[in-house]
Design a protein around this motif. Structure first.
Motif, PDB file in Angstrom:
ATOM      1  N   UNK A 107    -133.999 -61.415 -18.552  1.00 29.13           N
ATOM      2  CA  UNK A 107    -135.311 -61.693 -19.120  1.00 29.13           C
ATOM      3  C   UNK A 107    -136.387 -61.360 -18.093  1.00 29.13           C
ATOM      4  N   UNK A 108    -137.379 -60.532 -18.456  1.00 29.02           N
ATOM      5  CA  UNK A 108    -138.459 -60.248 -17.503  1.00 29.02           C
ATOM      6  C   UNK A 108    -139.188 -61.497 -17.033  1.00 29.02           C
ATOM      7  N   UNK A 109    -139.207 -62.540 -17.866  1.00 30.72           N
ATOM      8  CA  UNK A 109    -139.901 -63.766 -17.468  1.00 30.72           C
ATOM      9  C   UNK A 109    -139.284 -64.379 -16.217  1.00 30.72           C
ATOM     10  N   UNK A 110    -137.959 -64.276 -16.074  1.00 31.00           N
ATOM     11  CA  UNK A 110    -137.301 -64.877 -14.913  1.00 31.00           C
ATOM     12  C   UNK A 110    -137.488 -64.056 -13.648  1.00 31.00           C
ATOM     13  N   UNK A 111    -138.044 -62.843 -13.751  1.00 34.17           N
ATOM     14  CA  UNK A 111    -138.337 -62.040 -12.569  1.00 34.17           C
ATOM     15  C   UNK A 111    -139.755 -62.291 -12.055  1.00 34.17           C
ATOM     16  N   UNK A 112    -140.625 -62.807 -12.932  1.00 31.45           N
ATOM     17  CA  UNK A 112    -141.985 -63.157 -12.517  1.00 31.45           C
ATOM     18  C   UNK A 112    -142.126 -64.653 -12.226  1.00 31.45           C
ATOM     19  N   UNK A 113    -141.327 -65.467 -12.949  1.00 34.10           N
ATOM     20  CA  UNK A 113    -141.412 -66.915 -12.796  1.00 34.10           C
ATOM     21  C   UNK A 113    -140.094 -67.455 -12.264  1.00 34.10           C
ATOM     22  N   UNK A 114    -140.119 -68.582 -11.558  1.00 32.71           N
ATOM     23  CA  UNK A 114    -138.855 -69.220 -11.150  1.00 32.71           C
ATOM     24  C   UNK A 114    -138.162 -69.858 -12.356  1.00 32.71           C
ATOM     25  N   UNK A 115    -136.947 -70.248 -12.171  1.00 34.48           N
ATOM     26  CA  UNK A 115    -136.218 -70.914 -13.244  1.00 34.48           C
ATOM     27  C   UNK A 115    -136.991 -72.148 -13.701  1.00 34.48           C
TER      28      UNK A 115
END
Length: 402
Positions: A107-115
């Protein structure tokens, strides 16, 4: 709800898009640290922060990586202050791959945001629904006990086209394993694009009453996907429902298949997604040396075409100007070029010919022959044509007196 999506731009199959609020005061620092860790670990190739005008409140982050080791993905995250809560920020994330998106990719979201989760504290508090308060990705969102509130929540959720909303009914009260969110069992590419709503066993009738306006219903112990707005012409709610969802920790194969088909529908681009995608394509700065060389070549070719068009326009303008000057010179000299002064056989310019014909008509009208008398009676009074600037023909009045 609308009935057709034919008049709306649809979501490209190679696009991953999401958005939401970050309630913390330092969202850009969280993104910067997270991207730095992923660059060090090799999860992404690189990231950048494109400059923005000094008076602009937004912050932009770009990142690129190779999904599956070979497919280039370019992603852009934009942060803007929240209108309702100045200490928080709204984030919009779009990622475009070189080929249709594979749900097995991260998921691109997990590359910009932490878990996301309590372990990360405020840094991980980014997975909220953008418009419906209280809803979060990756968690079980119980439906309210109040029937009207349930109806209102599902209608509000159905209007959101940034993600897929699935309503799951518990056939019986689940154990501890069954109370865990189904998102953890979904492929990585779907986890932050699916919002899970959970109905308790006793809410079966209430939830279907709330879903009646949307034209779908949830099977007992099953799940249903809320229709997109506007719905595609070939959308069928029965094909996007699952008769049984086992809440025992096993992979929900039927739900994954329904979600896969749902994501492949020609769904409309959500509000704001087209602008974000255009910014990604046209204002991208994180280029490789080869991409920059190709971009410069395209610019050179474009400038060459523009220069050639300008040269042709200049030549045409010059030719038209010369013709206009010639026509003006002919009109300026026309009064002095009377027909009597022309040599026999000489050609007369078009403007001069027109002036010559005008003078000829005036001359013959003023000096024309006397009208013949009528055979059966006295002659009628002649019509005297007075032409300004032309003297009266001598003898005309004496002829009339005779």
């Amino acid at each position: 709800m609308s009935n057709s999506a034919t008049d709306h731009a649809t979501i490209p199959q190679n696009l991953w898009a999401a958005r939401g609020p970050h309630p913390g005061p330092a969202a850009e620092d969280v993104v910067r640290r997270t991207l730095g860790r992923h660059r060090e670990s090799g999860d992404i190739d690189d990231f950048a922060e494109p400059p923005v005008p000094d008076d602009s409140p937004e912050r932009i982050f770009e990142a690129r990586w190779r999904a599956g080791g070979t497919v280039t993905v370019r992603a852009r995250l934009t942060l803007v202050p929240r209108a309702a809560r100045p200490e928080g920020q709204e984030w919009t994330l779009v990622a475009e791959a070189e080929r249709p998106w594979d749900e097995a990719w991260p998921s691109p979201a997990t590359l910009f945001w932490p878990e996301a989760g309590p372990a990360e504290g405020a840094d991980g508090d980014w997975d909220h629904h953008p418009t419906v308060p209280g809803l979060r990705f990756g968690q079980v969102n119980p439906l309210p006990d109040d029937d009207k509130e349930t109806r209102r929540r599902l209608k509000d959720a159905a209007r959101d086209s940034w993600c897929a909303h699935v309503v799951v009914h518990e056939a019986m009260t689940p154990d501890e394993q069954g109370r865990l969110p189904l998102a953890r069992l979904l492929p990585p590419g779907l986890r932050h694009r699916v919002m899970e709503h959970r109905a308790a066993p006793q809410q079966f009738r209430a939830v279907n009453w709330a879903l009646k306006d949307l034209g779908v219903e949830v099977p007992r112990g099953g799940a249903v996907l809320l229709p997109p707005d506007p719905a595609p012409q070939d959308y069928d709610g029965r094909e996007h429902s699952v008769r049984t969802v086992f809440l025992d920790g096993s992979e929900p194969a039927g739900l994954v298949a329904a979600l896969r088909d749902f994501m492949a529908l020609p769904r409309p681009l959500p509000p704001g997604a087209q602008e974000a995608l255009t910014d990604l394509r046209e204002n991208w700065t994180l280029t490789t040396l080869q991409e920059e060389l190709e971009r410069q070549r395209d610019l050179v070719a474009m400038y060459a075409d523009a220069l050639e068009a300008m040269t042709k326009s200049r030549d045409l303008y010059r030719e038209a100007a010369e013709q206009a000057h010639q026509a003006l010179a002919a009109l300026r000299d026309a009064p002095a070029a009377l027909p009597q002064q022309q040599r026999p056989g000489a050609r007369t310019p078009a403007a001069l010919q027109q002036l010559t014909r005008t003078f000829e008509r005036l001359r013959f009208t003023a000096k024309g022959p006397r009208p013949a008398p009528a055979p059966d009676g006295p002659s009628e009074a002649p019509v005297v044509l007075e032409i300004p600037g032309v003297p009266e023909v001598p003898g005309a009045g004496a002829a009339e007196r005779r």
